[in-house]
Scaffold this motif. Structure first.
Motif, PDB file in Angstrom:
ATOM      1  N   UNK A  20       0.914  -1.162   0.016  1.00  0.00           N
ATOM      2  CA  UNK A  20      -0.102  -0.063   0.002  1.00  0.00           C
ATOM      3  C   UNK A  20       1.013   1.148  -0.005  1.00  0.00           C
ATOM      4  N   UNK A  21       0.710   2.165  -0.940  1.00  0.00           N
ATOM      5  CA  UNK A  21       1.274   3.377  -0.978  1.00  0.00           C
ATOM      6  C   UNK A  21       0.620   4.610  -0.061  1.00  0.00           C
ATOM      7  N   UNK A  22      -0.944   4.247   0.104  1.00  0.00           N
ATOM      8  CA  UNK A  22      -1.665   5.161   1.067  1.00  0.00           C
ATOM      9  C   UNK A  22      -2.805   4.314   1.610  1.00  0.00           C
ATOM     10  N   UNK A  23      -3.379   4.641   2.593  1.00  0.00           N
ATOM     11  CA  UNK A  23      -4.622   3.875   3.211  1.00  0.00           C
ATOM     12  C   UNK A  23      -5.428   4.998   3.844  1.00  0.00           C
ATOM     13  N   UNK A  24      -6.495   5.265   2.893  1.00  0.00           N
ATOM     14  CA  UNK A  24      -7.336   6.245   3.615  1.00  0.00           C
ATOM     15  C   UNK A  24      -6.788   7.740   3.437  1.00  0.00           C
ATOM     16  N   UNK A  25      -7.629   8.922   3.674  1.00  0.00           N
ATOM     17  CA  UNK A  25      -9.071   8.625   4.384  1.00  0.00           C
ATOM     18  C   UNK A  25     -10.064   8.045   3.549  1.00  0.00           C
ATOM     19  N   UNK A  26      -9.952   8.364   2.246  1.00  0.00           N
ATOM     20  CA  UNK A  26     -10.902   8.259   1.208  1.00  0.00           C
ATOM     21  C   UNK A  26     -10.786   6.887   0.436  1.00  0.00           C
ATOM     22  N   UNK A  27      -9.602   6.637  -0.022  1.00  0.00           N
ATOM     23  CA  UNK A  27      -9.079   5.722  -0.911  1.00  0.00           C
ATOM     24  C   UNK A  27      -7.760   4.990  -0.439  1.00  0.00           C
ATOM     25  N   UNK A  28      -7.706   3.725  -0.901  1.00  0.00           N
ATOM     26  CA  UNK A  28      -6.594   2.983  -0.651  1.00  0.00           C
ATOM     27  C   UNK A  28      -5.760   2.837  -2.255  1.00  0.00           C
ATOM     28  N   UNK A  29      -4.605   2.995  -2.099  1.00  0.00           N
ATOM     29  CA  UNK A  29      -3.888   2.870  -3.418  1.00  0.00           C
ATOM     30  C   UNK A  29      -2.442   2.013  -3.201  1.00  0.00           C
ATOM     31  N   UNK A  30      -2.199   1.106  -4.175  1.00  0.00           N
ATOM     32  CA  UNK A  30      -0.953   0.497  -4.071  1.00  0.00           C
ATOM     33  C   UNK A  30      -0.313  -0.341  -5.125  1.00  0.00           C
ATOM     34  N   UNK A  31       0.636  -1.083  -5.092  1.00  0.00           N
ATOM     35  CA  UNK A  31       0.823  -1.742  -6.195  1.00  0.00           C
ATOM     36  C   UNK A  31       1.086  -3.244  -5.800  1.00  0.00           C
ATOM     37  N   UNK A  32       0.910  -3.870  -6.870  1.00  0.00           N
ATOM     38  CA  UNK A  32       0.889  -5.543  -6.588  1.00  0.00           C
ATOM     39  C   UNK A  32       1.872  -6.127  -7.571  1.00  0.00           C
TER      40      UNK A  32
END
Length: 118
Positions: A20-32
């Motif tokens: 995860x690159x960010x978790x919240x407050x409105x959206x989670x974004x990451x790389x897999x």
């Protein structure tokens, strides 16, 4: 405003899996990342939807048991309740950005049996 760099985060399984690159407050974004021969367990989300944007490699998604082949530039959207299973049957590394929305302050993933692969 928030700025981060992917290099500052670790993959769940060392050099692969999600991060995860960010978790919240409105959206989670990451790389897999999945290496050749790896898969990510079949699961669905109870409340959030998840979008994958393919950066490199090829992957077979099984969305609700239906095979969907994906390559760089493709986007896959999984709505709440859509089961999704990823399997890298190629000889190259797979990498994608994932976005989960809305941010859920708890785990809303439900792991289920893998689909029958075709």
């Amino acid at each position: 405003m928030k700025k981060v760099n992917e290099r500052d985060f670790e993959y769940r399984f060392g050099d692969n899996g999600p991060k995860y690159l960010t978790k919240g407050p409105n959206v989670d974004v990451g790389v897999v990342v999945l290496k050749p021969g790896q898969h990510f367990p079949n699961h669905y989300h109870t409340e959030c939807e998840e979008i994958f944007y393919i950066l490199e490699g090829e992957i077979d998604f099984y969305i609700n048991g239906e095979k969907v082949e994906a390559k760089p530039g493709d986007m896959i959207q999984c709505r709440p309740g859509d089961s999704h299973y990823l399997t890298n049957q190629s000889d190259k590394r797979f990498k994608a950005v994932f976005v989960k929305s809305p941010h859920i302050g708890r785990n809303d993933s439900v792991v289920i049996d893998a689909p029958v692969l075709s």
